[in-house]
Scaffold this motif. Structure first.
Motif, PDB file in Angstrom:
ATOM      1  N   GLY A   1      43.795  44.471  33.656  1.00 24.93           N
ATOM      2  CA  GLY A   1      42.409  44.904  33.790  1.00 24.93           C
ATOM      3  C   GLY A   1      41.390  43.782  33.681  1.00 24.93           C
ATOM      4  N   LYS A   2      41.852  42.574  33.424  1.00 27.22           N
ATOM      5  CA  LYS A   2      40.953  41.422  33.276  1.00 27.22           C
ATOM      6  C   LYS A   2      41.111  40.477  34.467  1.00 27.22           C
ATOM      7  N   THR A   3      40.129  39.586  34.608  1.00 31.54           N
ATOM      8  CA  THR A   3      40.110  38.627  35.707  1.00 31.54           C
ATOM      9  C   THR A   3      40.174  37.211  35.150  1.00 31.54           C
ATOM     10  N   ALA A   4      40.982  36.375  35.795  1.00 35.93           N
ATOM     11  CA  ALA A   4      41.053  34.951  35.464  1.00 35.93           C
ATOM     12  C   ALA A   4      40.497  34.156  36.640  1.00 35.93           C
ATOM     13  N   THR A   5      39.982  32.969  36.350  1.00 33.56           N
ATOM     14  CA  THR A   5      39.452  32.103  37.392  1.00 33.56           C
ATOM     15  C   THR A   5      40.277  30.830  37.435  1.00 33.56           C
TER      16      THR A   5
ATOM     17  N   ASP B   1      45.034  41.345  42.583  1.00 30.78           N
ATOM     18  CA  ASP B   1      44.032  41.169  43.627  1.00 30.78           C
ATOM     19  C   ASP B   1      43.493  39.760  43.453  1.00 30.78           C
ATOM     20  N   ILE B   2      43.544  38.968  44.522  1.00 25.99           N
ATOM     21  CA  ILE B   2      43.038  37.596  44.472  1.00 25.99           C
ATOM     22  C   ILE B   2      41.980  37.439  45.543  1.00 25.99           C
ATOM     23  N   VAL B   3      40.805  36.985  45.127  1.00 25.83           N
ATOM     24  CA  VAL B   3      39.703  36.736  46.066  1.00 25.83           C
ATOM     25  C   VAL B   3      39.232  35.301  45.896  1.00 25.83           C
ATOM     26  N   GLU B   4      38.695  34.751  46.965  1.00 20.42           N
ATOM     27  CA  GLU B   4      38.087  33.430  46.895  1.00 20.42           C
ATOM     28  C   GLU B   4      36.588  33.617  46.793  1.00 20.42           C
TER      29      GLU B   4
ATOM     30  N   THR C   1      38.373  28.103  42.926  1.00 19.62           N
ATOM     31  CA  THR C   1      37.485  29.080  43.561  1.00 19.62           C
ATOM     32  C   THR C   1      38.116  30.466  43.613  1.00 19.62           C
ATOM     33  N   LEU C   2      39.299  30.631  43.004  1.00 19.05           N
ATOM     34  CA  LEU C   2      39.987  31.930  43.033  1.00 19.05           C
ATOM     35  C   LEU C   2      39.645  32.762  41.813  1.00 19.05           C
ATOM     36  N   ARG C   3      39.535  34.054  42.045  1.00 20.78           N
ATOM     37  CA  ARG C   3      39.420  35.035  40.962  1.00 20.78           C
ATOM     38  C   ARG C   3      40.608  35.972  41.078  1.00 20.78           C
ATOM     39  N   ILE C   4      41.380  36.080  39.988  1.00 21.45           N
ATOM     40  CA  ILE C   4      42.628  36.827  39.988  1.00 21.45           C
ATOM     41  C   ILE C   4      42.493  38.002  39.031  1.00 21.45           C
ATOM     42  N   LEU C   5      42.584  39.214  39.567  1.00 21.10           N
ATOM     43  CA  LEU C   5      42.522  40.436  38.770  1.00 21.10           C
ATOM     44  C   LEU C   5      43.927  41.002  38.648  1.00 21.10           C
ATOM     45  N   VAL C   6      44.366  41.250  37.412  1.00 18.94           N
ATOM     46  CA  VAL C   6      45.690  41.824  37.161  1.00 18.94           C
ATOM     47  C   VAL C   6      45.526  43.325  36.947  1.00 18.94           C
ATOM     48  N   HIS C   7      46.154  44.112  37.825  1.00 22.80           N
ATOM     49  CA  HIS C   7      46.115  45.571  37.695  1.00 22.80           C
ATOM     50  C   HIS C   7      47.254  46.091  36.827  1.00 22.80           C
ATOM     51  N   ALA C   8      48.425  45.451  36.926  1.00 20.85           N
ATOM     52  CA  ALA C   8      49.601  45.896  36.170  1.00 20.85           C
ATOM     53  C   ALA C   8      50.617  44.771  36.132  1.00 20.85           C
TER      54      ALA C   8
END
Length: 131
Positions: free
Chosen positions: A54-58, A85-88, A61-68
């Motif tokens: 449920g948290k996001t790491a940086t 989910d990984i977004v730039e 330039t990537l932001r990585i959200l862990v769902h499970a």
């Protein structure tokens, strides 16, 4: 003929991913977070990221959200899988989705992030105390 073979390969890859995803949800133990490894290909810097569900790491330039994150029980073949989910997120530009889905520790190439500068892969799950 080449199109038929390509379509067959796409369907096969989809079935493998779906089967692995279903197996990850039914025969594994949920973790409280994911242990990821990140590589900056330009600097050769490798970083360990411990990211709670449920948290996001940086990373860069990537932001990585862990769902499970799910891990096989000790009596099964070792496997950890994380739904990410990984977004730039570049300054002054709209966020660009790069990856969404399950990544598997034992098969990083099966479902991988495609990026010219960064690699992200799953190492393990963070398990609750006593497990």
């Amino acid at each position: 003929m080449a199109r038929l073979i390509a379509a067959g390969l796409v369907i096969t890859a989809s079935l493998i991913t779906m089967t692995a995803s279903l197996r990850a949800e039914t025969t594994t133990v949920p973790g409280t977070g994911a242990i990821l490894q990140a590589l900056d290909k330009v600097t050769a810097r490798i970083t360990r990221l411990d990211v709670p569900v449920g948290k996001t790491a940086t990373f860069g330039t990537l932001r990585i959200l862990v769902h499970a994150c799910r891990k096989a029980p000790p009596e099964d073949t070792p496997e950890s899988a994380a739904h990410l989910d990984i977004v730039e997120a570049r300054p002054g530009a709209a966020e660009k989705p790069l990856f969404s889905g399950w990544m598997f520790a034992s098969s990083p190439a099966l479902s991988a992030l495609e990026h010219p500068v960064y690699d992200i892969w799953v190492k393990d799950c963070i398990m609750p105390a006593g497990q």
